[in-house]
Design a protein around this motif. Structure first.
Motif, PDB file in Angstrom:
ATOM      1  N   LEU A 300       4.964  -7.139  -4.119  1.00 52.33           N
ATOM      2  CA  LEU A 300       6.184  -7.861  -3.756  1.00 52.33           C
ATOM      3  C   LEU A 300       7.315  -6.939  -3.296  1.00 52.33           C
ATOM      4  N   PRO A 301       7.593  -5.824  -3.962  1.00 49.33           N
ATOM      5  CA  PRO A 301       8.665  -4.954  -3.438  1.00 49.33           C
ATOM      6  C   PRO A 301       8.398  -4.490  -2.012  1.00 49.33           C
ATOM      7  N   ARG A 302       7.123  -4.226  -1.703  1.00 55.67           N
ATOM      8  CA  ARG A 302       6.774  -3.795  -0.353  1.00 55.67           C
ATOM      9  C   ARG A 302       7.001  -4.934   0.641  1.00 55.67           C
ATOM     10  N   TRP A 303       6.571  -6.125   0.285  1.00 55.31           N
ATOM     11  CA  TRP A 303       6.727  -7.266   1.189  1.00 55.31           C
ATOM     12  C   TRP A 303       8.198  -7.609   1.405  1.00 55.31           C
ATOM     13  N   ILE A 304       8.990  -7.555   0.344  1.00 60.95           N
ATOM     14  CA  ILE A 304      10.411  -7.883   0.465  1.00 60.95           C
ATOM     15  C   ILE A 304      11.127  -6.857   1.337  1.00 60.95           C
ATOM     16  N   SER A 305      10.773  -5.575   1.157  1.00 61.88           N
ATOM     17  CA  SER A 305      11.431  -4.530   1.949  1.00 61.88           C
ATOM     18  C   SER A 305      11.033  -4.590   3.421  1.00 61.88           C
ATOM     19  N   GLN A 306       9.878  -5.187   3.710  1.00 64.12           N
ATOM     20  CA  GLN A 306       9.389  -5.259   5.082  1.00 64.12           C
ATOM     21  C   GLN A 306       9.755  -6.576   5.768  1.00 64.12           C
ATOM     22  N   ALA A 307      10.626  -7.366   5.150  1.00 63.98           N
ATOM     23  CA  ALA A 307      11.026  -8.651   5.746  1.00 63.98           C
ATOM     24  C   ALA A 307      11.649  -8.444   7.124  1.00 63.98           C
ATOM     25  N   ASP A 308      11.329  -9.344   8.038  1.00 68.52           N
ATOM     26  CA  ASP A 308      11.905  -9.237   9.382  1.00 68.52           C
ATOM     27  C   ASP A 308      13.305  -9.833   9.401  1.00 68.52           C
ATOM     28  N   ALA A 309      13.969  -9.740  10.534  1.00 71.40           N
ATOM     29  CA  ALA A 309      15.366 -10.173  10.649  1.00 71.40           C
ATOM     30  C   ALA A 309      15.529 -11.660  10.330  1.00 71.40           C
ATOM     31  N   GLN A 310      14.566 -12.477  10.775  1.00 73.25           N
ATOM     32  CA  GLN A 310      14.668 -13.913  10.511  1.00 73.25           C
ATOM     33  C   GLN A 310      14.543 -14.207   9.018  1.00 73.25           C
ATOM     34  N   GLN A 311      13.597 -13.552   8.348  1.00 72.01           N
ATOM     35  CA  GLN A 311      13.434 -13.766   6.914  1.00 72.01           C
ATOM     36  C   GLN A 311      14.682 -13.339   6.146  1.00 72.01           C
ATOM     37  N   SER A 331       2.615 -13.829   5.924  1.00 67.46           N
ATOM     38  CA  SER A 331       1.650 -14.924   6.026  1.00 67.46           C
ATOM     39  C   SER A 331       0.581 -14.786   4.953  1.00 67.46           C
ATOM     40  N   ASP A 332      -0.111 -15.888   4.668  1.00 65.91           N
ATOM     41  CA  ASP A 332      -1.191 -15.845   3.678  1.00 65.91           C
ATOM     42  C   ASP A 332      -2.243 -14.808   4.049  1.00 65.91           C
ATOM     43  N   GLY A 333      -2.569 -14.738   5.340  1.00 64.49           N
ATOM     44  CA  GLY A 333      -3.574 -13.774   5.778  1.00 64.49           C
ATOM     45  C   GLY A 333      -3.145 -12.338   5.528  1.00 64.49           C
ATOM     46  N   GLU A 334      -1.877 -12.052   5.793  1.00 62.67           N
ATOM     47  CA  GLU A 334      -1.360 -10.698   5.564  1.00 62.67           C
ATOM     48  C   GLU A 334      -1.353 -10.355   4.080  1.00 62.67           C
ATOM     49  N   MET A 335      -0.999 -11.324   3.236  1.00 64.86           N
ATOM     50  CA  MET A 335      -0.961 -11.060   1.789  1.00 64.86           C
ATOM     51  C   MET A 335      -2.372 -10.872   1.242  1.00 64.86           C
ATOM     52  N   ARG A 336      -3.307 -11.672   1.716  1.00 68.48           N
ATOM     53  CA  ARG A 336      -4.699 -11.505   1.258  1.00 68.48           C
ATOM     54  C   ARG A 336      -5.235 -10.131   1.653  1.00 68.48           C
ATOM     55  N   GLU A 337      -4.911  -9.707   2.862  1.00 65.29           N
ATOM     56  CA  GLU A 337      -5.378  -8.399   3.321  1.00 65.29           C
ATOM     57  C   GLU A 337      -4.768  -7.284   2.471  1.00 65.29           C
ATOM     58  N   ALA A 338      -3.487  -7.417   2.121  1.00 66.33           N
ATOM     59  CA  ALA A 338      -2.826  -6.400   1.308  1.00 66.33           C
ATOM     60  C   ALA A 338      -3.392  -6.364  -0.104  1.00 66.33           C
ATOM     61  N   ILE A 339      -3.695  -7.520  -0.677  1.00 67.75           N
ATOM     62  CA  ILE A 339      -4.307  -7.569  -2.010  1.00 67.75           C
ATOM     63  C   ILE A 339      -5.659  -6.865  -1.996  1.00 67.75           C
ATOM     64  N   ALA A 340      -6.434  -7.109  -0.957  1.00 62.53           N
ATOM     65  CA  ALA A 340      -7.745  -6.453  -0.846  1.00 62.53           C
ATOM     66  C   ALA A 340      -7.595  -4.952  -0.681  1.00 62.53           C
ATOM     67  N   ARG A 341      -6.637  -4.531   0.130  1.00 61.73           N
ATOM     68  CA  ARG A 341      -6.481  -3.106   0.431  1.00 61.73           C
ATOM     69  C   ARG A 341      -5.863  -2.332  -0.727  1.00 61.73           C
ATOM     70  N   HIS A 342      -4.877  -2.911  -1.390  1.00 56.90           N
ATOM     71  CA  HIS A 342      -4.137  -2.160  -2.391  1.00 56.90           C
ATOM     72  C   HIS A 342      -4.636  -2.368  -3.819  1.00 56.90           C
ATOM     73  N   SER A 343      -5.194  -3.522  -4.129  1.00 55.16           N
ATOM     74  CA  SER A 343      -5.615  -3.797  -5.507  1.00 55.16           C
ATOM     75  C   SER A 343      -7.127  -3.817  -5.654  1.00 55.16           C
ATOM     76  N   MET A 344      -7.792  -4.610  -4.823  1.00 49.11           N
ATOM     77  CA  MET A 344      -9.234  -4.749  -4.970  1.00 49.11           C
ATOM     78  C   MET A 344      -9.958  -3.434  -4.687  1.00 49.11           C
ATOM     79  N   SER A 345      -9.386  -2.580  -3.849  1.00 50.37           N
ATOM     80  CA  SER A 345     -10.051  -1.301  -3.568  1.00 50.37           C
ATOM     81  C   SER A 345     -10.128  -0.448  -4.821  1.00 50.37           C
ATOM     82  N   HIS A 346      -9.086  -0.473  -5.651  1.00 54.14           N
ATOM     83  CA  HIS A 346      -9.112   0.297  -6.900  1.00 54.14           C
ATOM     84  C   HIS A 346     -10.103  -0.303  -7.888  1.00 54.14           C
ATOM     85  N   LEU A 347     -10.134  -1.624  -7.972  1.00 48.32           N
ATOM     86  CA  LEU A 347     -11.088  -2.272  -8.882  1.00 48.32           C
ATOM     87  C   LEU A 347     -12.522  -2.067  -8.409  1.00 48.32           C
ATOM     88  N   ARG A 348     -12.731  -2.072  -7.100  1.00 46.41           N
ATOM     89  CA  ARG A 348     -14.071  -1.817  -6.558  1.00 46.41           C
ATOM     90  C   ARG A 348     -14.531  -0.405  -6.942  1.00 46.41           C
TER      91      ARG A 348
END
Length: 474
Positions: A300-311, A331-348
């Motif tokens: 969440l801190p990463r996503w909040i800091s990366q908010a675009d101008a409209q957000q 977007s849901d797709g972006e969040m799912r990809e980030a969960i896989a890359r940042h969290s699931m990779s460590h658990l894998r």
């Protein structure tokens, strides 16, 4: 569940009677544990177990390793030059050992190298100035291969900037990473306001001391997690301790050890760093229960800091923040990809490395209050907690739950891909304020219920495995 709100639990309110019976607990305590103090794991042995992990890691993980364990790590040349660092940002290779270790220590280490040092495998330890500190290993010299190769020599020692601020009376050795071995605290107020009693064992975990080598006939489980694994008013009333009692009661013996490896503040990346520490316990099974720290303190801190101008413009509206919260996040797709890359990779990584050592892994889905079972006041309370303490002021309780659903879906998918056991804690721990004190921490009834769900999932497997592969002691 018709109780006053906000609810107040007593210290032992909500536990089954046998869990509060000292004789029963002693009877069903795993026989690979000791209520008497055992010799604590030495910092040298602990570091020696972590060194192979460091050398097997890629550069990004080596930097994380140095940061997590509060270390300076340098490649050391025979003349004292430090040619590479994984602990100093933008290191230019111009420093010498004396610059970081001090002139006297630097000279002593170089003299020892020139005279020849005693190697234990590919590591050697030299005492430091704080040799009386039980948590200090001094200076560790290590190679990733030939101990005669002066170009392949690395030195590890404490980074005082990372550790000097820890109070002497603290339970922490390294905040939110490691506890001091054999530390104790009474009346330590936990996140839900209850006074908790802590005993930290000989390996630095909140449990009774662990007997090594593991006794013959013992099936050992290491419960890996954060404060939602560690939590409980006493060591015997955490979910891992209750899980141990339940399994041994059902198996009618005490052949199952369940070790509470929960450390407040841990996330999947830190668990990857501490993987060698878990393996030192000689487990047969890892049970992993994590999500909130990954989501709330990493993603969440990463996503909040990366908010675009409209957000950022939409954030100005309380209405949009509360009722259209999804538009403030990726977007849901972006969040799912980030969960896989940042969290699931460590658990894998954990699943695969454990499998190489014949250790199985079970991943639990992560539970949260069910909005359908909450009153309007309770929903408002969890919303307030999320925005004040967990998700930041632009993420609501509903937004957190949506991300948690994605995280749990990713856990289930990972288990299917890696042939790991999936335990549906979130699906079966359905409740509101009776179980949950905040968006993730459990009240006493919730702690017991979680242990029961995991016991149900493991009972049949452990019963067959422990009898076939871990015959009883004669």
């Amino acid at each position: 569940q018709k109780r006053p709100w906000p609810m107040v639990n007593g210290q032992n309110d909500g536990f089954a009677e046998f869990l509060l019976d000292e004789e029963q607990r002693a009877r069903y305590r795993g026989r690979g544990k000791s209520t008497a103090k055992l010799t604590p794991l030495s910092p040298e042995d602990e570091m020696a177990a972590r060194i192979p992990f460091f050398f097997s890691s890629e550069a990004p993980e080596r930097y994380i390793f140095a940061n997590v364990f509060g270390l300076h790590i340098f490649r050391l040349r025979g003349d004292g030059a430090l040619t590479k660092s994984y602990s100093v940002d933008a290191y230019d290779g111009s420093a010498v050992l004396a610059d970081y270790a001090g002139a006297d220590v630097g000279r002593r280490i170089l003299d020892a190298l020139s005279e020849g040092i005693s190697w234990n495998g590919n590591v050697s330890f030299l005492p430091g100035a704080d040799s009386e500190n039980p948590a200090s290993f001094g200076y560790c010299l290590a190679t990733d291969g030939n101990t005669e190769d002066a170009q392949d020599l690395w030195i590890f020692f404490r980074n005082e900037e990372k550790t000097a601020h820890v109070p002497a009376e603290s339970l922490w050795e390294l905040p939110f990473t490691t506890y001091k071995k054999h530390a104790t605290r009474r009346a330590r107020v936990g996140v839900l306001g209850l006074a908790e009693e802590y005993y930290i064992n000989n390996h630095g975990f909140r449990d009774w001391d662990v007997i090594l080598p593991k006794p013959r006939g013992v099936f050992r489980i290491a419960c890996v997690g954060a404060s939602t694994t560690e939590e409980g008013v006493t060591n015997d009333l955490t979910y891992p301790a209750i899980l141990e009692a339940l399994l041994n009661q059902r198996l009618e013996d005490n052949s199952v050890d369940v070790i509470n490896c929960g450390i407040s503040g841990m996330n999947s990346m830190k668990h990857r760093m501490r993987f060698p520490d878990y393996m030192m316990l000689e487990p047969d099974l890892l049970v992993v229960y994590i999500a909130a720290n990954d989501i709330c303190h990493q993603l969440l801190p990463r996503w909040i800091s990366q908010a675009d101008a409209q957000q950022k413009r939409l954030r100005r509206s309380r209405f949009i923040t509360h009722y259209m919260n999804r538009f403030l996040l990726p977007s849901d797709g972006e969040m799912r990809e980030a969960i896989a890359r940042h969290s699931m990779s460590h658990l894998r990584y954990i699943i695969r490395e454990a499998e190489k050592r014949d250790v199985k892994t079970a991943l639990c889905s992560f539970a949260a209050p069910n909005p359908a079972l909450l009153s309007r006041g309770e929903c408002a309370y969890y919303d307030y907690l999320t925005m004040q303490e967990w998700g930041g002021k632009w993420v609501t309780f509903g937004g957190y739950l949506r991300i948690l659903d994605m995280y749990n879906e990713a856990l289930k998918r990972l288990c299917a891909e890696e042939n790991a056991l999936y335990i549906p804690v979130a699906e079966q721990l359905q409740g509101g304020a009776f179980y949950f004190g905040d968006i993730c921490h459990l009240r006493n009834p919730g702690i017991q219920r979680k242990a029961e769900i995991i016991a149900d999932a493991l009972e049949t497997q452990i019963g067959s495995v422990s009898r076939e592969d871990h015959p009883p002691t004669e």
